[in-house]
Write a protein that holds these residues in place. Structure first.
Motif, short mmCIF file in Angstrom:
data_model
loop_
_atom_site.label_atom_id
_atom_site.label_comp_id
_atom_site.label_asym_id
_atom_site.label_seq_id
_atom_site.Cartn_x
_atom_site.Cartn_y
_atom_site.Cartn_z
N ILE A 188 0.86 -1.19 0.00
CA ILE A 188 0.00 0.00 0.00
C ILE A 188 0.89 1.24 0.00
CG2 ILE A 188 -1.72 1.28 1.32
CD1 ILE A 188 -2.75 -1.33 2.40
N ASN A 189 0.55 2.20 -0.84
CA ASN A 189 1.29 3.45 -0.88
C ASN A 189 0.29 4.59 -1.07
OD1 ASN A 189 3.61 5.06 -0.82
ND2 ASN A 189 3.73 5.12 -3.05
N VAL A 215 -0.99 -0.87 -4.51
CA VAL A 215 -0.21 -0.73 -5.74
C VAL A 215 0.41 -2.05 -6.20
CG1 VAL A 215 0.29 1.72 -5.37
CG2 VAL A 215 1.84 0.00 -4.42
N LEU A 216 0.38 -3.07 -5.34
CA LEU A 216 0.99 -4.35 -5.70
C LEU A 216 0.40 -5.43 -4.82
CD1 LEU A 216 3.26 -5.75 -7.39
CD2 LEU A 216 4.77 -5.36 -5.45
N GLU A 217 0.06 -6.60 -5.42
CA GLU A 217 -0.49 -7.71 -4.63
C GLU A 217 -0.25 -9.02 -5.35
OE1 GLU A 217 -2.91 -10.64 -2.78
OE2 GLU A 217 -3.12 -10.05 -4.88
N GLY A 218 0.05 -10.07 -4.59
CA GLY A 218 0.19 -11.39 -5.18
C GLY A 218 1.25 -12.22 -4.50
N PRO A 219 1.47 -13.46 -4.98
CA PRO A 219 2.53 -14.32 -4.43
C PRO A 219 3.91 -13.69 -4.66
CG PRO A 219 0.99 -15.57 -5.79
CD PRO A 219 0.69 -14.14 -6.03
N ILE A 220 4.79 -13.85 -3.69
CA ILE A 220 6.13 -13.24 -3.79
C ILE A 220 6.87 -13.75 -5.03
CG2 ILE A 220 8.43 -13.27 -2.73
CD1 ILE A 220 7.15 -12.79 -0.07
N ALA A 221 6.79 -15.05 -5.32
CA ALA A 221 7.50 -15.60 -6.48
C ALA A 221 7.02 -14.96 -7.77
CB ALA A 221 7.31 -17.11 -6.53
N ASP A 222 5.71 -14.75 -7.89
CA ASP A 222 5.17 -14.13 -9.11
C ASP A 222 5.60 -12.68 -9.23
OD1 ASP A 222 3.95 -16.54 -9.48
OD2 ASP A 222 1.91 -15.84 -9.11
N ILE A 223 5.62 -11.97 -8.11
CA ILE A 223 6.01 -10.55 -8.13
C ILE A 223 7.47 -10.39 -8.54
CG2 ILE A 223 6.43 -8.57 -6.62
CD1 ILE A 223 3.84 -9.38 -5.13
N LYS A 224 8.33 -11.28 -8.06
CA LYS A 224 9.75 -11.22 -8.45
C LYS A 224 9.91 -11.45 -9.94
CE LYS A 224 12.23 -12.31 -4.24
NZ LYS A 224 13.40 -13.01 -3.72
N GLN A 225 9.14 -12.36 -10.49
CA GLN A 225 9.20 -12.59 -11.93
C GLN A 225 8.70 -11.37 -12.71
OE1 GLN A 225 10.39 -15.16 -13.81
NE2 GLN A 225 11.15 -16.17 -11.96
N ARG A 226 7.68 -10.72 -12.16
CA ARG A 226 7.08 -9.57 -12.84
C ARG A 226 8.04 -8.39 -12.91
NH1 ARG A 226 1.95 -7.35 -9.85
NH2 ARG A 226 1.78 -9.61 -9.49
N TYR A 227 8.88 -8.24 -11.88
CA TYR A 227 9.76 -7.08 -11.80
C TYR A 227 11.23 -7.40 -12.08
CZ TYR A 227 6.01 -4.12 -10.10
OH TYR A 227 4.85 -3.40 -10.02
N LYS A 241 11.70 0.60 -5.65
CA LYS A 241 11.39 1.00 -7.02
C LYS A 241 9.97 1.53 -7.16
CE LYS A 241 11.56 -0.81 -11.76
NZ LYS A 241 11.92 -1.98 -12.59
N ILE A 242 9.02 0.82 -6.57
CA ILE A 242 7.61 1.21 -6.70
C ILE A 242 7.34 2.50 -5.93
CG2 ILE A 242 5.25 0.58 -6.09
CD1 ILE A 242 5.98 -2.31 -6.72
N VAL A 243 7.81 2.56 -4.70
CA VAL A 243 7.53 3.73 -3.86
C VAL A 243 8.21 4.97 -4.42
CG1 VAL A 243 7.88 4.73 -1.58
CG2 VAL A 243 7.11 2.38 -1.78
N THR A 244 9.44 4.81 -4.93
CA THR A 244 10.15 5.94 -5.52
C THR A 244 9.45 6.44 -6.78
OG1 THR A 244 12.26 5.10 -4.66
CG2 THR A 244 12.38 6.74 -6.40
N THR A 245 9.00 5.49 -7.60
CA THR A 245 8.28 5.86 -8.82
C THR A 245 6.98 6.58 -8.49
OG1 THR A 245 9.19 3.95 -10.00
CG2 THR A 245 7.25 4.98 -10.94
N GLU A 246 6.26 6.07 -7.47
CA GLU A 246 5.01 6.71 -7.06
C GLU A 246 5.27 8.13 -6.57
OE1 GLU A 246 1.61 5.39 -6.20
OE2 GLU A 246 2.02 4.01 -7.83
#
Length: 299
Positions: free
Chosen positions: A204-205, A210-222, A293-298
């Motif tokens: 949450i930001n 701003v981001l939700e899901g399994p940790i393994a999937d999020i690492k692949q996404r980014y 990365k996400i918080v800085t971009t936001e």
């Protein structure tokens, strides 16, 4: 089944929106990380889940039912701030809090004794809270949170004040509770702890999800498609025309490529040319890197 459902929940304080139409589900029997920078809205959301405050909009579901007063006995909440009575003994404190959660005197004493043994607290019963260290107080507060065996356990910075030995002990018990079916909502600023014990996360930001899901999937996404190659000795290809990133190993190089297929192609090419590759791996970003990365971009 989802233990907790957050549906378009909002909370306003005057003209300030602390939580802005947040939605996510926490499946039964998982350790779920609730993350965000300071002032993001995590605490406001946790207070709504605990019925300390009420949402201005949206709905909280507990095991598929609209959250009500009857569900509070099934929730355990360990706040970041310590809420113990300093002049009371550990035993009296735990008996009092356990009975507030609906346990009879015999049951609460039995469970206290069990947790004393688990967390190495056998000699603490007659000690006053004010005479305990911060870490010892945190263990007492954890026991008070789990005495009534809640279905949903909300932990806000649960390892605060604990040394490494007791941190590991508490992690072990959190995993055991999860294995026995307890759903755990885990809030912290320590991203390495999130990677170690959580299966899913919500970030949450500024009050929004701003981001939700399994940790393994999020690492692949980014991921940035960084690949590390470890060569034998000093016999390595010429990389003078490429950008090499720092490697964790003396004989290693890290390249940013377009895909895993391209990395495999390069590796086969080098092996055909006589280079010996000891190790090869894709470097995935840490949750800390993704958070920044996400918080800085936001921002």
């Amino acid at each position: 089944m989802d233990t907790l459902g957050i549906k378009k929940v909002s909370k306003h304080y005057g003209n300030f929106t602390a939580v802005d139409r947040v939605s996510f589900q926490v499946p039964q029997g998982v350790i779920y990380g609730l993350l965000g920078p300071n002032g993001a809205g995590k605490t406001s959301l946790i207070r709504i889940i605990n019925s300390i405050t009420m949402a201005d909009e949206g709905e909280i579901l507990f095991c598929g039912e609209t959250l009500g007063r009857e569900h509070q006995a099934k929730i355990g909440y360990l706040p970041e701030e310590r809420g113990l009575y300093k002049k009371m003994s550990v035993q009296d404190q735990l008996e009092y809090l356990g009975q507030l959660k609906g346990l009879d005197a015999k049951t609460v004493r039995t469970r206290i004794a069990e947790w004393y043994a688990i967390l190495n607290m056998d000699e603490w019963g007659n000690k006053k809270i004010e005479d305990l260290s911060k870490g010892m107080q945190q263990k007492v507060q954890f026991v008070a949170t789990v005495l009534h065996e809640p279905q949903l356990l909300i932990l806000d910075e649960p390892f605060s004040g604990l040394d490494p030995v007791n941190t590991n002990l508490l992690k072990q018990e959190i995993r055991r509770l999860r294995a026995e079916g307890t759903t755990i909502l885990f809030s912290t600023h320590r991203m390495e702890q999130v990677e170690e014990i959580c299966e899913r996360i919500a970030l949450i930001n500024k009050g929004s999800l701003v981001l939700e899901g399994p940790i393994a999937d999020i690492k692949q996404r980014y991921k940035d498609f960084l690949f590390e190659f470890i060569f034998a000795g000093d016999h390595r290809p010429d990389f003078s025309d490429e950008t090499i990133h720092p490697s964790s190993r003396e004989q290693g190089i890290v390249l940013q490529l377009e895909s895993l297929e391209q990395a495999n192609t390069r590796m086969r090419q080098w092996m055909d040319e006589g280079y010996v590759i000891h190790e090869f791996r894709e470097i995935l970003p840490s949750i800390n890197d993704i958070f920044i990365k996400i918080v800085t971009t936001e921002a």
